[in-house]
Design a protein around this motif. Structure first.
Motif, PDB file in Angstrom:
ATOM      1  N   VAL A 587      -4.532   2.671 -13.900  1.00 60.23           N
ATOM      2  CA  VAL A 587      -3.808   3.417 -12.850  1.00 60.23           C
ATOM      3  C   VAL A 587      -3.276   4.714 -13.467  1.00 60.23           C
ATOM      4  N   ALA A 588      -2.685   4.562 -14.660  1.00 58.80           N
ATOM      5  CA  ALA A 588      -2.076   5.735 -15.328  1.00 58.80           C
ATOM      6  C   ALA A 588      -3.118   6.802 -15.640  1.00 58.80           C
ATOM      7  N   SER A 589      -4.324   6.337 -16.037  1.00 57.91           N
ATOM      8  CA  SER A 589      -5.356   7.326 -16.389  1.00 57.91           C
ATOM      9  C   SER A 589      -6.164   7.773 -15.163  1.00 57.91           C
ATOM     10  N   GLY A 590      -5.795   7.242 -13.969  1.00 57.01           N
ATOM     11  CA  GLY A 590      -6.425   7.640 -12.730  1.00 57.01           C
ATOM     12  C   GLY A 590      -7.765   6.984 -12.468  1.00 57.01           C
ATOM     13  N   LYS A 591      -8.120   5.951 -13.256  1.00 62.43           N
ATOM     14  CA  LYS A 591      -9.404   5.288 -13.046  1.00 62.43           C
ATOM     15  C   LYS A 591      -9.389   4.437 -11.793  1.00 62.43           C
ATOM     16  N   ILE A 592      -8.276   3.775 -11.501  1.00 61.58           N
ATOM     17  CA  ILE A 592      -8.169   3.039 -10.228  1.00 61.58           C
ATOM     18  C   ILE A 592      -6.893   3.458  -9.513  1.00 61.58           C
ATOM     19  N   SER A 593      -6.919   3.198  -8.179  1.00 58.69           N
ATOM     20  CA  SER A 593      -5.747   3.603  -7.401  1.00 58.69           C
ATOM     21  C   SER A 593      -4.648   2.556  -7.532  1.00 58.69           C
ATOM     22  N   ALA A 594      -3.419   2.958  -7.222  1.00 60.39           N
ATOM     23  CA  ALA A 594      -2.258   2.057  -7.274  1.00 60.39           C
ATOM     24  C   ALA A 594      -2.410   0.916  -6.270  1.00 60.39           C
ATOM     25  N   GLU A 595      -3.042   1.207  -5.104  1.00 68.64           N
ATOM     26  CA  GLU A 595      -3.214   0.169  -4.070  1.00 68.64           C
ATOM     27  C   GLU A 595      -4.077  -0.966  -4.583  1.00 68.64           C
ATOM     28  N   ILE A 596      -5.218  -0.568  -5.216  1.00 70.51           N
ATOM     29  CA  ILE A 596      -6.118  -1.605  -5.766  1.00 70.51           C
ATOM     30  C   ILE A 596      -5.375  -2.433  -6.814  1.00 70.51           C
ATOM     31  N   HIS A 597      -4.607  -1.720  -7.638  1.00 68.49           N
ATOM     32  CA  HIS A 597      -3.849  -2.446  -8.665  1.00 68.49           C
ATOM     33  C   HIS A 597      -2.900  -3.484  -8.052  1.00 68.49           C
ATOM     34  N   LEU A 598      -2.191  -3.049  -7.000  1.00 72.84           N
ATOM     35  CA  LEU A 598      -1.232  -3.969  -6.366  1.00 72.84           C
ATOM     36  C   LEU A 598      -1.936  -5.172  -5.733  1.00 72.84           C
ATOM     37  N   LEU A 599      -3.095  -4.896  -5.107  1.00 73.70           N
ATOM     38  CA  LEU A 599      -3.845  -6.017  -4.520  1.00 73.70           C
ATOM     39  C   LEU A 599      -4.250  -7.024  -5.585  1.00 73.70           C
TER      40      LEU A 599
END
Ligand SMILES: Nc1ncnc2c1ncn2[C@@H]1O[C@H](COP(=O)(O)OP(=O)(O)OP(=O)(O)O)[C@@H](O)[C@H]1O
Length: 645
Positions: A587-599
């Protein structure tokens, strides 16, 4: 040699001294007053009675008199201790010169046989004991008859006790300690029981070590020495500690708290402790103005052994008490005041309590239940095990044959007679195992057997093998006891002491063998029974130990399983955390979005909850509570239905 350079007076002071100023009848017999004018009573000399030649009781040299004494056989009975726990021996000392000058050669007793003696007063009374030792019985003969078997009892793991009873000047100290002047390994003829016993004990230990080298047998002996004076316990090996207390606990049994115990490795060490105690007693005596015949002394040696056999470690333990009691004469009732009166009261108290304890033990032996007042005196409390517990006890009652001591002698004979009727009983509660013994011994006589203090530990397999072996031994002994196998080869003099893995060759007095009794078969059967009881007990102990070990192993296995499950759970949670950290990095490096991370995070939390739930379900306590909960719910449901309909 420095060890034995002490004057024998010091030794004497350890075990007794005379103060004839107050010599009278026993606590149980308040009628007669005895006088023995030969003995001086200067306080400072009291401690040195035996040492100073002119202060000793002089004995008649008159040959005619000596020759006129009829002698009886004085033989030990090697099988005695197999079915007895208490032995009573009467020892008659020779007439002293002062008694002769006072009353001539007049005697108050007549020996009838090696076991019977008649008091010739009015009315004549006949008494029977295990042995009667006349004046011709030497210290060596008495040691062989009474001392050797007691050492063997200790080696077999029985608590053992020898105590000397009798009026002042009757020969208690002569019997227990005797003359140890010179104190070399080669005893003087008058050397008494204690030094002989310890010399024999250490030679037995040495033999046992050699014979059982393979078992790696190890012995430890520890000595203590105390005195009971005015109902206070004094540590003679550490005089700075006074008024010690008797305690009782499951592990140590009855013991004196904080009593000094010194490890000893030879008879010489023991003598050193005796001398040390005697010297301390001398100091205390000066301060407290007491004489040894007014106090009881208890010399104790604890003998422990450890050996290995078939992977099992055996541990055996025995306590050996050597007791020299205060003179049993009644303290002069008139004129006694202050410290003397206190002393007299306390001696009377402990000796009369001893008499009472013995009377009640006899009542118990006869099936009448009675309270035994052990705790009424320090002496009886301390000797509780020896008197009525699991010990083998030898009482040597010393008497003077002179007519001038007639009432004292009668009193001692009566005391000894009562003691003869004691049968030691179990001090443990009746268990299933003992009930099994009841069924095995219809006449229950084995229930009066003393117990071997032995324990064993080892791994489960070794214990199982041991149990198997014991079971075989039990089966073999049972068939023998039933008369199936009579082994006539064993008619010799080899004595196997119950509980002892080795047998002892009994040399007999002067190396002679006495004839075995006519009911040899009966006694052999009893031997087998005793051995069988020992085997039962050991098997029972091993079974209990095995059960305890099995339960421990099961508990440990359950715990291990539980821990393994917990570790699995933790590992899983660790993996979830690691994945979460990686996602946060993405998330920090912008590879995945915060939404995907939360899911993803939500998904993994759900999985983690599942893991934790499983863990909780697997936890035994929770399962048990859940079951209990279900059961209670069901109970409530049924209750509600029954109330409603
Ligand atoms: N069997 C015996 N043979 C020879 N002498 C003996 C015998 N018994 C006792 N004596 C002598 O009798 C005297 C008194 O004995 P001892 O000191 O042993 O009596 P005690 O009972 O210990 O007295 P106390 O209670 O005063 O200490 C001593 O001189 C002792 O050597």
């Amino acid at each position: 040699m420095p060890l034995f350079s002490e004057p024998p007076s010091v030794i004497k002071s350890t075990f007794g001294s005379l103060d004839q100023s107050t010599v009278a009848a026993t606590p149980m017999d308040t009628t007669a007053v005895m006088t023995m004018s030969s003995v001086k009573s200067t306080p400072n000399l009291r401690l040195f009675k035996s040492a100073a030649k002119d202060n000793r009781i002089e004995f008649s040299e008159n040959k005619d008199v000596v020759e006129s004494i009829r002698s009886f056989e004085f033989n030990e009975d090697p099988s005695f201790w197999k079915d007895h726990n208490v032995q009573v021996i009467i020892r008659i000392r020779p007439l002293s010169s002062s008694e002769i000058s006072l009353q001539g050669h007049g005697k108050c007793v007549r020996q009838e046989s090696s076991q019977t003696i008649t008091w010739t007063g009015h009315p004549e009374s006949r008494f029977t004991f295990d042995m009667v030792a006349d004046e011709n019985v030497t210290q060596e003969m008495l040691f062989k008859a009474a001392g050797v078997p007691m050492v063997e009892n200790c080696m077999g793991g029985y608590n053992s006790c020898v105590f000397a009873y009798g009026q002042t000047g009757s020969g208690k100290t002569h019997t227990m300690l005797g003359d140890i002047e010179g104190g070399t390994r080669r005893h003087s003829v008058n050397c008494g029981m204690t030094p002989r016993v310890f010399e024999y004990l250490f030679s037995r230990i040495q033999k046992e070590r050699e014979a059982r080298r393979e078992e790696n047998i190890k012995f430890t002996c520890r000595c203590s020495f105390l005195e009971i004076y005015n109902e206070q316990i004094l540590d003679l090996l550490n005089p700075s500690s006074v008024n010690l207390q008797i305690r009782e606990d499951i592990k140590k049994g009855i013991h004196v708290e904080d009593l000094t115990e010194i490890e000893v490795t030879s008879a010489r060490d023991v003598m050193q402790q005796l001398l040390q105690g005697a010297a301390n007693r001398k100091v205390a005596a000066t301060n407290m103005n007491r004489a040894s015949s007014r106090s009881h002394s208890v010399f104790t040696c604890v003998i422990e052994s450890k050996w290995e056999s078939q992977g099992v470690t055996h541990h055996r333990f025995a306590r050996f008490n050597l007791v020299d009691l205060a003179g049993s004469e009644r303290q002069k009732s008139s004129g006694a005041e202050g410290e003397r009166l206190k002393e007299a009261t306390n001696i009377n108290k402990s000796l009369s309590t001893l008499g009472l304890v013995i009377m009640n033990l006899v009542s118990i032996s006869n099936g009448k239940s009675h309270h035994v007042p052990y705790r009424d005196s320090k002496l009886t409390f301390l000797l509780q095990d020896s008197l009525g517990g699991n010990a083998k006890t030898c009482i040597i009652a010393n008497i003077s044959p002179s007519s001038c001591c007639s009432l004292e002698t009668l009193s001692t004979l009566k005391f000894a007679q009562r003691a003869k009727y004691i049968k030691n009983h179990f001090s443990l509660p009746i268990t299933e195992y003992k009930l099994e013994l009841f069924s095995f011994c219809p006449d229950n006589h084995l229930l009066s057997q003393a117990f071997v203090n032995e324990d064993a530990s080892g791994d489960v397999l070794a214990m199982r093998i041991q149990i198997q072996n014991l079971k075989k031994e039990v089966a073999r002994l049972r068939s023998m006891a039933d008369g199936g196998a009579e082994n006539h080869e064993n008619d010799g003099w080899t004595v196997a002491f119950p509980g002892s893995p080795t047998s002892v060759k009994w040399e007999g007095l002067h190396g002679l063998s006495s004839p075995l009794t006519a009911d040899k078969r009966m006694s052999k059967k009893k031997d087998y029974e005793v051995a069988l009881v020992g085997a039962f007990r050991r098997e029972n102990d091993k079974d209990i130990a095995l059960h305890a070990l099995t339960a421990e192993i099961q508990a440990a296995m359950q715990l291990t399983k539980q821990r393994e499950d917990e570790i699995q759970g933790l590992k899983m949670r660790l993996r979830f955390r690691e994945a979460a950290v990686k996602r946060l990095e993405s998330v920090a490096s912008g590879k995945i979005s915060a939404e995907i991370h939360l899911l993803k995070e939500k998904e993994e939390h759900l999985k983690e909850i599942e893991v934790l739930r499983n863990q909780v379900d697997r936890n035994q306590e929770v399962t048990r509570f859940a079951m209990e909960n279900l059961r209670l719910k069901e109970e409530i449901r049924r209750h509600v239905i029954s109330v409603l309909f």
